[in-house]
Motif scaffolding. Sequence first.
Motif, PDB file in Angstrom:
ATOM      1  N   LEU A   1       0.823  -1.203   0.000  1.00 41.79           N
ATOM      2  CA  LEU A   1       0.000   0.000   0.000  1.00 41.79           C
ATOM      3  C   LEU A   1       0.862   1.260   0.000  1.00 41.79           C
ATOM      4  O   LEU A   1       0.667   2.145  -0.816  1.00 41.79           O
ATOM      5  N   LEU A   2       1.814   1.322   0.921  1.00 42.26           N
ATOM      6  CA  LEU A   2       2.674   2.503   0.992  1.00 42.26           C
ATOM      7  C   LEU A   2       3.903   2.209   1.820  1.00 42.26           C
ATOM      8  O   LEU A   2       3.960   1.227   2.547  1.00 42.26           O
ATOM      9  N   ARG A   3       4.888   3.114   1.671  1.00 45.19           N
ATOM     10  CA  ARG A   3       6.130   3.047   2.446  1.00 45.19           C
ATOM     11  C   ARG A   3       6.325   4.368   3.159  1.00 45.19           C
ATOM     12  O   ARG A   3       6.001   5.422   2.612  1.00 45.19           O
TER      13      ARG A   3
ATOM     14  N   TYR B   1       3.458  -0.679   4.618  1.00 53.40           N
ATOM     15  CA  TYR B   1       2.079  -1.110   4.850  1.00 53.40           C
ATOM     16  C   TYR B   1       1.680  -2.083   3.753  1.00 53.40           C
ATOM     17  O   TYR B   1       1.791  -1.767   2.568  1.00 53.40           O
ATOM     18  N   LEU B   2       1.191  -3.259   4.151  1.00 49.53           N
ATOM     19  CA  LEU B   2       0.663  -4.229   3.204  1.00 49.53           C
ATOM     20  C   LEU B   2      -0.841  -4.309   3.411  1.00 49.53           C
ATOM     21  O   LEU B   2      -1.323  -4.429   4.537  1.00 49.53           O
TER      22      LEU B   2
ATOM     23  N   GLN C   1      -7.762  -3.026   6.728  1.00 47.25           N
ATOM     24  CA  GLN C   1      -6.924  -3.926   7.523  1.00 47.25           C
ATOM     25  C   GLN C   1      -5.569  -4.067   6.846  1.00 47.25           C
ATOM     26  O   GLN C   1      -5.500  -4.316   5.641  1.00 47.25           O
ATOM     27  N   TYR C   2      -4.517  -3.940   7.650  1.00 43.25           N
ATOM     28  CA  TYR C   2      -3.165  -3.897   7.108  1.00 43.25           C
ATOM     29  C   TYR C   2      -2.202  -4.711   7.953  1.00 43.25           C
ATOM     30  O   TYR C   2      -2.441  -4.950   9.128  1.00 43.25           O
ATOM     31  N   LEU C   3      -1.104  -5.081   7.324  1.00 42.44           N
ATOM     32  CA  LEU C   3       0.034  -5.630   8.024  1.00 42.44           C
ATOM     33  C   LEU C   3       1.128  -4.581   7.934  1.00 42.44           C
ATOM     34  O   LEU C   3       1.503  -4.168   6.833  1.00 42.44           O
TER      35      LEU C   3
END
Length: 143
Positions: A33-35, A46-47, A53-55
């Motif tokens: 998603l982003l760094r 971010y995954l 909902q993210y990891l």
Amino acid sequence: MLTVSSITHVAIRVKDIDRTLDFYVNKLGFSELLRLDRDDRLWLVYLRITDDQYLEVFPEGQGVDAPGPEAVGYNHMCLAVPDIEQTVRELAAAGVPLTRPKIQGADGNWQTWITDPDGHRIELMQMAPDGMQATAIARLRGR
């Protein structure tokens, strides 16, 4: 009283960010998603699991592996899957070994287990319509 509506993320620290991203993105199908950078270096990735909902993956972890299942602290993350049989086939095709075979758990749901490259335990679960959680939710909703 505090009202909590969902879990938005789980955060893990990893040794090798490239190896970890290969596992979660290329083998499990998460989207990056982003760094975020801090002090001109990668601080956090971010995954995406779902839109809310993210990891969170923090690089530069120290130590050899995640703590064992009996250690105090993070134990595992559970990811819902729609079809456990298909999930097992997809994991095999991606070269991801099962650390526990597919079984029907004590709660009536189907599950299998894997670990990421740093040893973080991941449960993959197909919720059963008559599983303990579904039965308890139906009872709470008066059905």
